[in-house]
Design a protein around this motif. Sequence first.
Motif, PDB file in Angstrom:
ATOM      1  N   PHE A 226      70.878  -4.989  43.952  1.00 13.82           N
ATOM      2  CA  PHE A 226      70.034  -3.980  44.347  1.00 13.82           C
ATOM      3  C   PHE A 226      70.066  -2.831  43.446  1.00 13.82           C
ATOM      4  CE2 PHE A 226      70.585  -6.147  48.451  1.00 13.82           C
ATOM      5  CZ  PHE A 226      69.550  -6.523  48.559  1.00 13.82           C
ATOM      6  N   PRO A 227      69.727  -3.084  42.246  1.00 12.31           N
ATOM      7  CA  PRO A 227      69.902  -1.873  41.112  1.00 12.31           C
ATOM      8  C   PRO A 227      69.106  -0.736  41.498  1.00 12.31           C
ATOM      9  CG  PRO A 227      68.771  -3.701  40.024  1.00 12.31           C
ATOM     10  CD  PRO A 227      69.065  -4.297  41.503  1.00 12.31           C
ATOM     11  N   GLY A 228      67.865  -1.035  41.779  1.00 11.65           N
ATOM     12  CA  GLY A 228      67.037   0.024  42.083  1.00 11.65           C
ATOM     13  C   GLY A 228      67.688   1.130  43.243  1.00 11.65           C
ATOM     14  N   ALA A 229      68.217   0.541  44.334  1.00 10.64           N
ATOM     15  CA  ALA A 229      68.886   1.474  45.265  1.00 10.64           C
ATOM     16  C   ALA A 229      69.898   2.081  44.635  1.00 10.64           C
ATOM     17  CB  ALA A 229      69.520   0.505  46.444  1.00 10.64           C
ATOM     18  N   TYR A 230      70.632   1.428  43.693  1.00 12.96           N
ATOM     19  CA  TYR A 230      72.025   1.949  42.959  1.00 12.96           C
ATOM     20  C   TYR A 230      71.691   3.113  42.031  1.00 12.96           C
ATOM     21  CZ  TYR A 230      75.820   2.534  39.660  1.00 12.96           C
ATOM     22  OH  TYR A 230      76.828   3.172  38.919  1.00 12.96           O
ATOM     23  N   VAL A 231      70.358   2.890  41.268  1.00  8.98           N
ATOM     24  CA  VAL A 231      69.918   4.298  40.525  1.00  8.98           C
ATOM     25  C   VAL A 231      69.544   5.266  41.288  1.00  8.98           C
ATOM     26  CG1 VAL A 231      67.521   3.308  39.974  1.00  8.98           C
ATOM     27  CG2 VAL A 231      68.803   4.640  38.167  1.00  8.98           C
TER      28      VAL A 231
END
Length: 252
Positions: A226-231
């Motif tokens: 979940f890179p969107g949540a990370y950024v």
Amino acid sequence: MIRFILVAASVIFYLILSIPVLIFENMAGKKNLRASDERSISNVRWIFKIILFFAGVKITVKGKEKIPGDKAVLYVGNHRSYFDILVGYTTVPGLVGFVAKKEMEKIPLLSGWMKHVNCLFLDRQNVKEGLKTILQGIEQVKNGVSVWIFPEGTRNTNDDIMELLPFKEGSLKIAEKSGCPVVPVAITGTAEVFEKHLPFIRSSKVTIEFGEPFLVKELEPESKKFPGAYVKKQIESMLEEELSIQGKLTGR
């Protein structure tokens, strides 16, 4: 109202008076697209700086030295104002294009200049067309042109700047598939220029901060999923720190 008139006049006069330039770049781009893009973004940055001056926007840039200077990147930022785009174009190096909603492509003259500064038009209602846009973004990055996305999908109108809308995970596919670095971007103060008191334009102090770049493939397994949540967490952290600094300066 004077600021609004100056800004509106600048936009209208530029779009009309630059028609010969746009025609020239359309022809020149067939022979040397890179050179045409560089001239076009230089022209657009010039008019954007004039608009920001007339609007009374004073920009503080933080973390610009973190932006990789030898490769294209994916900029990922929060979105609260049309002025985010002006601030973005005038503060980053090299060629860059924003992902804009498909409807913008129908606006005469404006869409012509948007194409010349590498904008991509996203149809949010059509999955197949959206995939095509992502593929275009991947190719653009591979050709050395950075891409800027607002993964909230639309301008956030929440009163609290910390209340970000959910980040769309698909928006990070450009970085995942191209292997380019992701640069988190936190912007404060742009909604105070226009959106918070339509139709008036008022001066504002804007801060744009570039965070630590990262590669999606190097994230921990859960974050990679979940890179969107990370950024989103990275941007929230930068916003929180900036608000804290502003609070100390104003004594709040």
